[in-house]
Write an enzyme that holds these catalytic residues in place. Structure first.
Site, PDB file in Angstrom:
ATOM      1  N   GLN A 235      -5.056  -5.340   6.848  1.00  0.00           N
ATOM      2  CA  GLN A 235      -6.019  -6.214   6.172  1.00  0.00           C
ATOM      3  C   GLN A 235      -6.141  -7.484   6.952  1.00  0.00           C
ATOM      4  O   GLN A 235      -6.909  -8.523   6.522  1.00  0.00           O
ATOM      5  CB  GLN A 235      -5.716  -6.335   4.857  1.00  0.00           C
TER       6      GLN A 235
ATOM      7  N   LYS B  20     -10.920  -0.062   9.818  1.00  0.00           N
ATOM      8  CA  LYS B  20     -11.118  -1.394   9.090  1.00  0.00           C
ATOM      9  C   LYS B  20     -11.495  -2.453   9.980  1.00  0.00           C
ATOM     10  O   LYS B  20     -11.931  -3.448   9.661  1.00  0.00           O
ATOM     11  CB  LYS B  20     -10.058  -1.600   8.261  1.00  0.00           C
TER      12      LYS B  20
ATOM     13  N   CYS C   2      -4.838   2.344  -3.836  1.00  0.00           N
ATOM     14  CA  CYS C   2      -3.591   2.515  -3.327  1.00  0.00           C
ATOM     15  C   CYS C   2      -2.373   1.686  -3.707  1.00  0.00           C
ATOM     16  O   CYS C   2      -1.354   1.683  -2.696  1.00  0.00           O
ATOM     17  CB  CYS C   2      -3.728   3.108  -1.782  1.00  0.00           C
TER      18      CYS C   2
ATOM     19  N   HIS D 240       0.952  -1.119   0.058  1.00  0.00           N
ATOM     20  CA  HIS D 240       0.014   0.016   0.108  1.00  0.00           C
ATOM     21  C   HIS D 240       0.840   1.216  -0.039  1.00  0.00           C
ATOM     22  O   HIS D 240       1.888   1.355   0.572  1.00  0.00           O
ATOM     23  CB  HIS D 240      -0.947  -0.087   1.286  1.00  0.00           C
TER      24      HIS D 240
ATOM     25  N   ASP E 140       2.532  -4.451   8.009  1.00  0.00           N
ATOM     26  CA  ASP E 140       1.377  -3.660   7.943  1.00  0.00           C
ATOM     27  C   ASP E 140      -0.070  -4.713   8.207  1.00  0.00           C
ATOM     28  O   ASP E 140      -0.045  -5.406   7.255  1.00  0.00           O
ATOM     29  CB  ASP E 140       1.344  -2.973   6.649  1.00  0.00           C
TER      30      ASP E 140
END
Length: 420
Positions: free
Chosen positions: A208, A231, A374, A128, A205
């Site tokens: 998700q 999220k 992104c 991202h 990261d």
């Protein structure tokens, strides 16, 4: 459990999300843009209103009742997040505005001190922008070199190539846990093991992954991990950084101001202990308390149940998508049980622009994402200017997938008749 049994759970959970019970363009809303942001349950919405209606006050600064109550709730949320990711200490959780700010914090605070000209930072082509641009800026400031892990034939993280990139100059590895475009689940535990063997630090990261599966920072053994609240059923404007205690202690403050100080003199200052050293100014108090409520909500459901249910939905989604010959699907295919990838699907439909697909689907009440998500470098790498993306969460149902697939087929046929 069978899909029918879990669907009953999904149906009950949907009652907690007021926004889902509406019509869009005269059709029932089918919200399939969860990778961009999730919807918020009543437990979170009520937490926000309760704070502002009942004990709105600044934290850490007052001894009156409202301030004490706000401080207890704010710090209680930190405890909940720490337990949720299995941090060793509550001091390892720093509240930030979002994951982007958390990554920038590490890039400026740790990066400026520890990265020099010629040092190497390993990323992947699927990152991202938020896990790419801060490292580009760091490389520009320091003269460091960026290296990139590419994809396997199944469009997954190429672990073998990663091994060849690691070396004595490797100082940092920063990779996504789950790709928001490809849906692949990266082998973060093995990535950390290999990187640490070379003496490099690792940032993960987890934007998700945190909302959809159990994430254990101690089992992964990452040095830092970042996530965004919006999220995972929490409000926007709140995220967090996990960092190993010794690393955070050695890092200088990122921003200066109130809250992050111990003593201030006209010519110098000393700084508060962790985690407050990195939380300058009045924080997003209501939002932090609400991320605690979101953690409670997800924990009450059970992350294992959420993951298992989403896997079954994923299997069904891909089974239906494969029946539309015009589609090109990106990322690894799920196995027959829906395992092996995240609950999202990015795709193209020949010459039809994803934005046009999304617009037509919106007329049917179906909300999907269209664009580069992104991840512009990744889209160039896979040869697609943009993709359409349908992303699921635990409140989505099989019936919603049916509506999406029927509308998608109609859209593809409509554009097919135009393009001839």
């Amino acid at each position: 459990m069978t899909l029918a049994q879990e669907k009953t759970l999904a149906q009950k959970v949907r009652a907690d999300f007021p926004i889902l019970h509406q019509e869009v363009n005269g059709k029932p809303l089918v919200y399939l843009d969860n990778a961009a942001t999730s919807q918020k349950p009543l437990a979170v919405l009520n937490t926000l209103s309760t704070y502002y209606e009942g004990y709105n006050s600044n934290v850490h600064r007052g001894v009156h009742t409202l301030s004490a109550k706000a401080t207890d709730a704010y710090e209680g949320a930190r405890d909940k997040v720490a337990e949720f990711v299995n941090a060793l200490s509550r001091q390892e959780i720093v509240f930030t505005r979002n994951a982007s700010e958390a990554i920038n914090l590490v890039a400026y605070s740790w990066g400026n001190q520890n990265i020099q000209a010629g040092d190497e930072i390993i990323l992947s082509v699927m990152e991202h922008h938020s896990n790419l641009i801060p490292w580009q800026l760091l490389a520009q400031r320091t003269g460091a070199v960026l290296k990139f892990v590419e994809l396997t034939e199944t469009q997954e993280f190429d672990l073998e190539q990663f091994k060849t990139l690691l070396g004595d100059k490797t100082k940092l590895v920063a990779v996504v846990h789950v790709s928001n475009t490809l849906g692949c689940i990266n082998p973060v535990e093995e990535i950390c093991r290999l990187a640490h063997h070379q003496g490099a630090k690792v940032l993960i990261d987890a934007c998700q992954s945190i909302p959809h599966m159990k994430v254990d920072v101690q089992a992964i053994d990452c040095d830092w991990l970042v996530a965004s609240g919006h999220k995972m059923c929490a409000p926007t404007g709140i995220g967090f950084l996990y960092g190993k205690l010794d690393l955070l202690r050695a890092m200088p403050p990122f921003l200066g101001g109130g809250e992050m100080i111990a003593d201030v003199f006209l010519d110098h200052s000393t700084y508060a202990d962790l985690p407050h050293k990195f939380e300058a100014g009045t924080p997003a108090i209501a939002e932090a308390i609400a991320i605690g409520a979101a953690v409670d909500y997800l924990t009450d459901i059970g992350m294992d149940k959420i993951h298992a249910y989403e896997a079954e939905l994923t299997a069904y989604l891909f089974e239906q998508l494969r029946q539309i010959p015009e589609l090109k699907l990106y990322g690894p295919q799920p196995d027959e049980n829906g395992e092996g990838r995240a609950a999202l699907a990015s795709f193209t439909a020949g010459d039809v622009h994803p934005h046009d697909l999304s617009t037509i689907l919106d007329q049917a009440g179906v909300a999907i994402r269209a664009g580069h998500h992104c991840t512009q470098p990744l889209h160039r790498h896979i040869g697609a200017q943009s993709t359409a993306r349908a992303s699921l969460y635990f409140y989505n149902t099989r019936e919603e997938i049916d509506i999406f697939i029927a509308s998608l087929k109609e859209s593809v046929e409509f554009f097919g008749s135009i393009f001839g």
